[in-house]
Write an enzyme that holds these catalytic residues in place. Sequence first.
Site, PDB file in Angstrom:
ATOM      1  N   CYS A  50       0.835  -0.939   0.007  1.00 54.96           N
ATOM      2  CA  CYS A  50      -0.152  -0.090  -0.283  1.00 54.96           C
ATOM      3  C   CYS A  50       0.811   0.973   0.108  1.00 54.96           C
ATOM      4  CB  CYS A  50      -1.288   0.331   0.921  1.00 54.96           C
ATOM      5  SG  CYS A  50       0.100   0.261   2.906  1.00 54.96           S
ATOM      6  N   HIS A  99      19.176   0.308  -0.910  1.00 52.40           N
ATOM      7  CA  HIS A  99      17.799   0.046  -0.615  1.00 52.40           C
ATOM      8  C   HIS A  99      16.940  -1.456  -0.020  1.00 52.40           C
ATOM      9  CE1 HIS A  99      13.745   2.298  -1.272  1.00 52.40           C
ATOM     10  NE2 HIS A  99      13.596   1.522  -1.910  1.00 52.40           N
TER      11      HIS A  99
END
Length: 455
Positions: A50, A99
């Site tokens: 989300c 990352h």
Amino acid sequence: MEILLIGLNYKTAPVEIREKFTFNDDSTPRALHLLSQTKSVLECIIVGTCNRTEIYVVCDQLHTGRFYTRNFLAEWFGVEKESLFDYFYIKENEEAVDHLFNVTCGLDSMVMGETQIIGQIRNSFLLAQQHETTGTIFNTLFKQAVTLAKRAHTETNVSQNAVSISYAAIELGKKIFGSFADKHVLILGAGKMSLLTAKHLHANGVAHVTVANRTLERARVLADQFNGVACTMEELPQKLLKADIVISSTGADGFILSKDQLKPIMKQRPHKPLFMIDIAVPRDLDPGIHDLENVFLYDIDDLEGIVESNLAERSKEAERITVMIEEEKEEFINWKQTLGVVPLIAALRDKAFSIHGEAMRKIENKLPHLSEKELHIIRKHSRGIISQLLHDPIVQLKELTVQKKGDEVLDIFSTIFALDEMLERKKQEALWEKQKKEALARENVTVISTREQRY
């Protein structure tokens, strides 16, 4: 082989933009298939939550990988390619690995240290594996990322301290009561904050929930989710007689419960403490309630103090995880760099023994009187000489490639031994094998489709 990441998250794009770039469960397999067929793409994984959409790609060249992956995104979502620049970020190789490790460990999440992301990354990886869009690089990288995240949460307390107002309220209640199992909870209001609080209470074993709201229907909707009871605000005095915990989050303009209103109720329940949390702004509960005997009242400022303290604790733990990430990143980069050695060594040995084979044919032509046994001895010892000559350069190459500028070492080595032609030939052979495999897969799909139509 280069690693490329193109994505957007809650830091770079608002929710109304993020929801436009979402791969749902049904479409992701098809997207993976199309992306894997894209020019320059060797491996791919799509991560969607989300709060983020990220595409991880192993490509043969960074500039073509960037170009064709952006093209894929633009075509899939039906947007202009230039519009992606406003919200999407691009990370390459070591930065992309860093990352991924930070994301999987929960350090890049909206709530630092959350653990749900580990399962989401793992599921994305397994889906890509299932559809055969991963290979040597991502099979190693994503397994390492998930393992690292699990170790980070086991060896540190990064996920142990509450960092949301609603959860901090529950943690505070646990310190007072120890367990919620036999407690009656009264929730005032039926909004989003009340829902979050109810979820946390339910997860912590609360069995008796009553929801009071000005609109009874809204109270019922929330109460039904947790097998609770709904009531109106007029029934509040009666419900307060049995309540152990009161959590208030309404949109009222003034106090919905005063000290004077609660005082007679507390006299009817002597020796029974009442834990009250006011997370509304403006406040729902009269601050004077705090002065009543056996009443413990906390407001949102008290909870924010707990949250800030816990965030500081999580930040300390995050520093420990950052060190772990650096170590794991270095290990992966070193491993990846050694992969570049394998085709070079193979090309060097193929070239050397190709020259040896040609030399042996000339010897056989010029010395036809040599017996097969004599030729075998010459062949064996000459191959041994070549192997000895190759040994030291290969060992040095392996050691140099894990140091800084390892890619430059590989280029220099390839130039010194003139291996470009041999490497290109092997690359073409691998490409032909891939094309044959894809063609066979398409034929199988056609056969299956034909069978389905027949039946």
